[in-house]
Design a protein around this motif. Structure first.
Motif, PDB file in Angstrom:
ATOM      1  N   ARG C  86       0.831  -1.216   0.000  1.00 38.32           N
ATOM      2  CA  ARG C  86       0.000   0.000   0.000  1.00 38.32           C
ATOM      3  C   ARG C  86       0.864   1.265   0.000  1.00 38.32           C
ATOM      4  O   ARG C  86       0.627   2.194  -0.743  1.00 38.32           O
ATOM      5  N   ALA C  87       1.914   1.158   0.840  1.00 39.28           N
ATOM      6  CA  ALA C  87       2.805   2.314   0.933  1.00 39.28           C
ATOM      7  C   ALA C  87       3.451   2.585  -0.416  1.00 39.28           C
ATOM      8  O   ALA C  87       3.545   3.740  -0.859  1.00 39.28           O
ATOM      9  N   GLU C  88       3.838   1.485  -1.078  1.00 40.61           N
ATOM     10  CA  GLU C  88       4.489   1.667  -2.376  1.00 40.61           C
ATOM     11  C   GLU C  88       3.538   2.311  -3.381  1.00 40.61           C
ATOM     12  O   GLU C  88       3.904   3.237  -4.129  1.00 40.61           O
ATOM     13  N   ILE C  89       2.270   1.769  -3.321  1.00 40.03           N
ATOM     14  CA  ILE C  89       1.283   2.337  -4.255  1.00 40.03           C
ATOM     15  C   ILE C  89       1.080   3.813  -3.986  1.00 40.03           C
ATOM     16  O   ILE C  89       1.095   4.656  -4.912  1.00 40.03           O
ATOM     17  N   GLU C  93       1.765   6.833  -6.386  1.00 39.58           N
ATOM     18  CA  GLU C  93       0.736   7.807  -6.725  1.00 39.58           C
ATOM     19  C   GLU C  93       1.205   9.224  -6.480  1.00 39.58           C
ATOM     20  O   GLU C  93       1.056  10.115  -7.335  1.00 39.58           O
ATOM     21  N   ILE C  94       1.826   9.370  -5.283  1.00 35.27           N
ATOM     22  CA  ILE C  94       2.299  10.715  -4.941  1.00 35.27           C
ATOM     23  C   ILE C  94       3.310  11.192  -5.958  1.00 35.27           C
ATOM     24  O   ILE C  94       3.275  12.324  -6.457  1.00 35.27           O
ATOM     25  N   ILE C  95       4.206  10.212  -6.305  1.00 35.96           N
ATOM     26  CA  ILE C  95       5.259  10.601  -7.260  1.00 35.96           C
ATOM     27  C   ILE C  95       4.621  10.984  -8.599  1.00 35.96           C
ATOM     28  O   ILE C  95       4.956  12.014  -9.209  1.00 35.96           O
ATOM     29  N   THR C  96       3.650  10.123  -9.015  1.00 39.48           N
ATOM     30  CA  THR C  96       3.002  10.404 -10.302  1.00 39.48           C
ATOM     31  C   THR C  96       2.331  11.773 -10.271  1.00 39.48           C
ATOM     32  O   THR C  96       2.480  12.582 -11.200  1.00 39.48           O
ATOM     33  N   GLN C  97       1.617  11.999  -9.161  1.00 39.49           N
ATOM     34  CA  GLN C  97       0.946  13.298  -9.032  1.00 39.49           C
ATOM     35  C   GLN C  97       1.937  14.437  -9.092  1.00 39.49           C
ATOM     36  O   GLN C  97       1.749  15.431  -9.816  1.00 39.49           O
ATOM     37  N   ALA C  98       3.026  14.200  -8.294  1.00 42.37           N
ATOM     38  CA  ALA C  98       4.019  15.279  -8.241  1.00 42.37           C
ATOM     39  C   ALA C  98       4.594  15.517  -9.633  1.00 42.37           C
ATOM     40  O   ALA C  98       4.740  16.679 -10.070  1.00 42.37           O
ATOM     41  N   GLU C  99       4.868  14.392 -10.334  1.00 42.22           N
ATOM     42  CA  GLU C  99       5.441  14.548 -11.672  1.00 42.22           C
ATOM     43  C   GLU C  99       4.462  15.276 -12.593  1.00 42.22           C
ATOM     44  O   GLU C  99       4.835  16.193 -13.343  1.00 42.22           O
ATOM     45  N   ALA C 100       3.180  14.804 -12.438  1.00 38.23           N
ATOM     46  CA  ALA C 100       2.177  15.447 -13.286  1.00 38.23           C
ATOM     47  C   ALA C 100       2.093  16.941 -12.999  1.00 38.23           C
ATOM     48  O   ALA C 100       2.088  17.781 -13.930  1.00 38.23           O
ATOM     49  N   GLN C 101       2.102  17.224 -11.710  1.00 43.92           N
ATOM     50  CA  GLN C 101       2.022  18.639 -11.318  1.00 43.92           C
ATOM     51  C   GLN C 101       3.217  19.411 -11.866  1.00 43.92           C
ATOM     52  O   GLN C 101       3.078  20.503 -12.433  1.00 43.92           O
ATOM     53  N   ALA C 102       4.397  18.722 -11.666  1.00 40.75           N
ATOM     54  CA  ALA C 102       5.611  19.399 -12.105  1.00 40.75           C
ATOM     55  C   ALA C 102       5.551  19.671 -13.600  1.00 40.75           C
ATOM     56  O   ALA C 102       5.851  20.789 -14.072  1.00 40.75           O
ATOM     57  N   SER C 103       5.113  18.628 -14.346  1.00 40.33           N
ATOM     58  CA  SER C 103       5.084  18.823 -15.810  1.00 40.33           C
ATOM     59  C   SER C 103       4.056  19.891 -16.183  1.00 40.33           C
ATOM     60  O   SER C 103       4.268  20.684 -17.107  1.00 40.33           O
TER      61      SER C 103
END
Lengths: 346, 80, 245
Positions: C86-89, C93-103
């Motif tokens: 769960r933590a990994e997911i 997710e957080i990373i994906t969100q952050a990346e999306a936000q960053a992009s």
């Protein structure tokens, strides 16, 4: 504290043992010079002790047998009875030793007789215990050496020597150096002529106690009982058919030559049954009597050290003879309870 | 020959001694029984109790011969 | 017999003595001792049986305890694994969100930068025109009238001549969308003109987007689908170079 006590006790015991050894050595070297060792007179019949109950005279071997009885009954009443009354399950002390002995006997009887064991047990067990105790108690010093001094009837005697006087009881020994021939006196067989004041000229010692098994009556009585009880248990177990072992009439009628041979074998077996009494009796008597003779002769030759080894030997032989008598009785009696035909069947 | 009683008693002792010669055979018999028994017990220690019982039985029968001889000797000395 | 010491009286005494002794010993010693032995044997057998049962029970209990422990361990391991997953997911997710936000942020920044550049270019456009006119005057030595010059420049930059897109003349267009690339940002009325012109050819439903690319130097490039109408200065220079070589 307790350790110290045992240590103290041990020391005390050690000194007693040292003293006994020293006293033994001293008397062994000095004793023969005071009391000359005497080679014993070989007598088969038990000698009368002078006691009598209702005209029935008590011999010295009877007294010894009664002493063995007394020891056994004392153990039974005071040791076994006390333990049984205590209600404890864990044996200890002398009772434990006695129980181990009885357990050993019981295991042998049970192994030989199976379900008949409890009915058979008293006979061989009493035989063993009585011979065992009688043989061992015979070796106690004083047995066969302390007795009345009296005139020999024939052959040689020895001169009496006054040893010491306790009250008005004089204690004599006899001097081996002064060998005297028996002189047939007039009126020797007469009544009232027994000299109280005047001592015998040629003397021998009649011991108060003599080993039971050195009297033929004792082993023969036991052998007779063993063989008689064999027949009794045989009839008990197999009915009147038991006697077919001795007189196989059925086989004689049925089968020709083999039947006749079996008939003769049966008669032989009947004879063998009487021979058993003889061999039982003489085995015990011969061993113990020979042992007694050996001890007294060797004791007369060398009073020091050698008799000790022979004493060990005698203890060993006393136990072995008791065991052999017991084992044979067990085997014969338990064999009688098993059908002769059943053995042939398989 | 001047004392016939002594002569007879001497012969009695001699006869008793001769009777005891049969002890040789009994000794052989007892020795053989012990030999066989001990060997069997050595080969098969598990069966030791049975072997021991039978060994003692055999020894007793062998010994009986010597006992008869002893009886004869005793009777010769004391009773005859 | 007498000399051997065998005497019927003594013999019977011994037999009698033995019988009495055997009976007494049977009553006093053998019976209780044998009973005691049997009793003890039974007790010991009972004790051994009890011990065996107890040992069995204990073994069972141990087995159960082991099973329970095993289950607990399994559960714990399962929980840990689940938690880790769960933590990994969540982390992913957080990373994906952050990346999306960053992009997104980056995109926005890029867009803003492009707008800023367009605005600056638009501001500069008149100055560039003036500069170009001044340079041209110097170069050709004669001055065209002011109005004509401006129209020329406008045309140069926008590729729009008297309300019509130059590139599109005599060309048939069809498609859903068109992209118009210019060297400098187009003025609103120029955009309007271009749009109108294109829509008149493609139909009212089509959409028109505008883009600025200073590298084409002047004129317009119109892209409709995979068709490119190149009216840019660079394109014209290129085709000139081709024809010259």
């Amino acid at each position: 504290m307790s350790e110290e006590q045992t240590k103290k006790g041990f020391n005390w015991r050690k000194w007693v043992i040292y003293f006994c050894i020293l006293a033994g050595i001293y008397s062994a070297f000095l004793g023969p010079s005071i009391l000359k060792p005497i080679s014993p007179v070989v007598v088969l019949p038990a000698e009368p002790t002078g006691l009598s109950i209702g005209g029935f005279e008590i011999t010295n071997t009877m007294l010894a047998t009664l002493l063995a009885d007394l020891i056994l009954l004392t153990i039974a009443v005071f040791v076994v009875g006390k333990f049984m009354r205590s209600g404890s399950l864990v044996p200890g002390g002398f009772y434990n030793a006695f129980e181990a002995l009885v357990e050993f006997l019981w295991n042998t009887v049970e192994g030989a007789a199976g379900k008949w064991a409890f009915r058979i047990f008293p006979v061989p067990a009493t035989i063993f215990l009585l011979i065992f105790v009688a043989n061992l108690v015979k070796l106690v010093p004083g047995f066969e050496s302390i007795g009345r001094i009296k005139e020999v009837h024939h052959g040689y005697g020895y001169a009496p020597v006054l040893l010491t006087k306790v009250g008005n009881l004089s204690i004599y020994t006899i001097d081996k150096a002064q060998k005297r021939e028996h002189v047939a006196k007039e009126g020797e067989h007469g009544e009232g002529h027994v000299d109280q004041e005047k001592l015998c000229e040629a003397c021998e010692i009649v011991p108060f106690l003599r080993g039971s098994a050195t009297d033929l009556n004792f082993p023969f009585a036991l052998a007779f009982i063993a063989v008689l009880m064999t027949q009794v248990y045989g009839v008990w177990a197999l009915g009147i058919g038991y006697f077919e072992k001795f007189i196989p009439i059925r086989q004689l009628i049925k089968g020709g030559a083999m039947g006749a041979i079996n008939f003769i074998v049966g008669i032989l077996e009947l004879i063998l049954e009487f021979a058993k009494i003889l061999s039982f009796g003489f085995r015990l008597f011969g061993n113990i009597f020979a042992g007694t003779l050996l001890l007294s002769i060797v004791g007369a030759l060398t009073a020091v050290l050698v008799p000790v080894g022979l004493y060990f030997f005698e203890v060993f032989f006393g136990i072995i003879q008791a065991y052999v008598f017991y084992l044979l009785a067990t085997i014969f009696i338990s064999g009688a309870t098993v059908s002769h035909h059943a053995e042939e069947a398989h | 020959m001047n004392d016939p009683e002594a002569f007879v008693s001497g012969l009695k002792l001699l006869g008793a001694g001769l009777a005891m010669i049969s002890a040789i055979g009994a000794g052989f018999g007892v020795g053989l029984a012990a030999f066989g028994g001990v060997q069997a017990m050595g080969r098969n220690p598990d069966a030791a109790p049975i072997i021991q019982t039978n060994m003692i039985l055999g020894m007793a029968f062998a010994e009986a011969i010597a006992i008869y001889a002893l009886a004869v000797a005793l009777i010769i000395i004391f009773a005859a | 017999m007498e000399k051997l010491g065998i005497n019927l009286g003594f013999f019977l005494f011994q037999v009698f003595n033995f019988t009495i002794l055997a009976l007494l010993m049977y009553a006093l010693a053998y019976k209780p001792i044998v009973r005691m032995l049997e009793n003890r044997k039974n007790k010991i057998a009972q004790g051994l049986e009890d011990a065996r049962v107890a040992a069995e029970a204990r073994a069972n209990a141990e087995k159960e305890a082991k099973a329970i422990l095993q289950e607990a361990q399994n559960n714990a391991a399962q929980k840990v694994r689940e938690a880790t997953e769960r933590a990994e997911i969540a982390a992913r997710e957080i990373i994906t969100q952050a990346e999306a936000q960053a992009s997104k942020i980056r995109e926005e920044a890029r867009m803003e930068a492009a707008q800023e550049r367009d605005r600056i270019l638009l501001e500069l456009r008149s100055q560039i025109a003036s500069l170009a006119i001044a340079a041209a005057q110097k170069l050709i030595g004669e001055a065209l009238d002011e109005k004509r010059q401006h129209a020329l420049l406008e045309e140069f930059f926008s590729g729009v001549k008297s309300g019509k897109v130059v590139v599109l003349e005599g060309v048939e267009l069809s498609g859903a969308s068109a992209e118009v690339i210019s060297a400098l940002p187009l003025l609103p009325h120029e955009q309007e003109a271009v749009k109108r012109d294109i829509l008149s050819k493609m139909g009212e439903q089509a959409t028109v987007s505008f883009r600025v690319d200073p590298s084409i130097m002047g004129g317009l490039i119109v892209k409709v689908g995979d068709k490119i109408l190149d009216g840019s200065v660079v394109g014209q220079l290129e085709s000139l170079k081709q024809s010259l070589l």
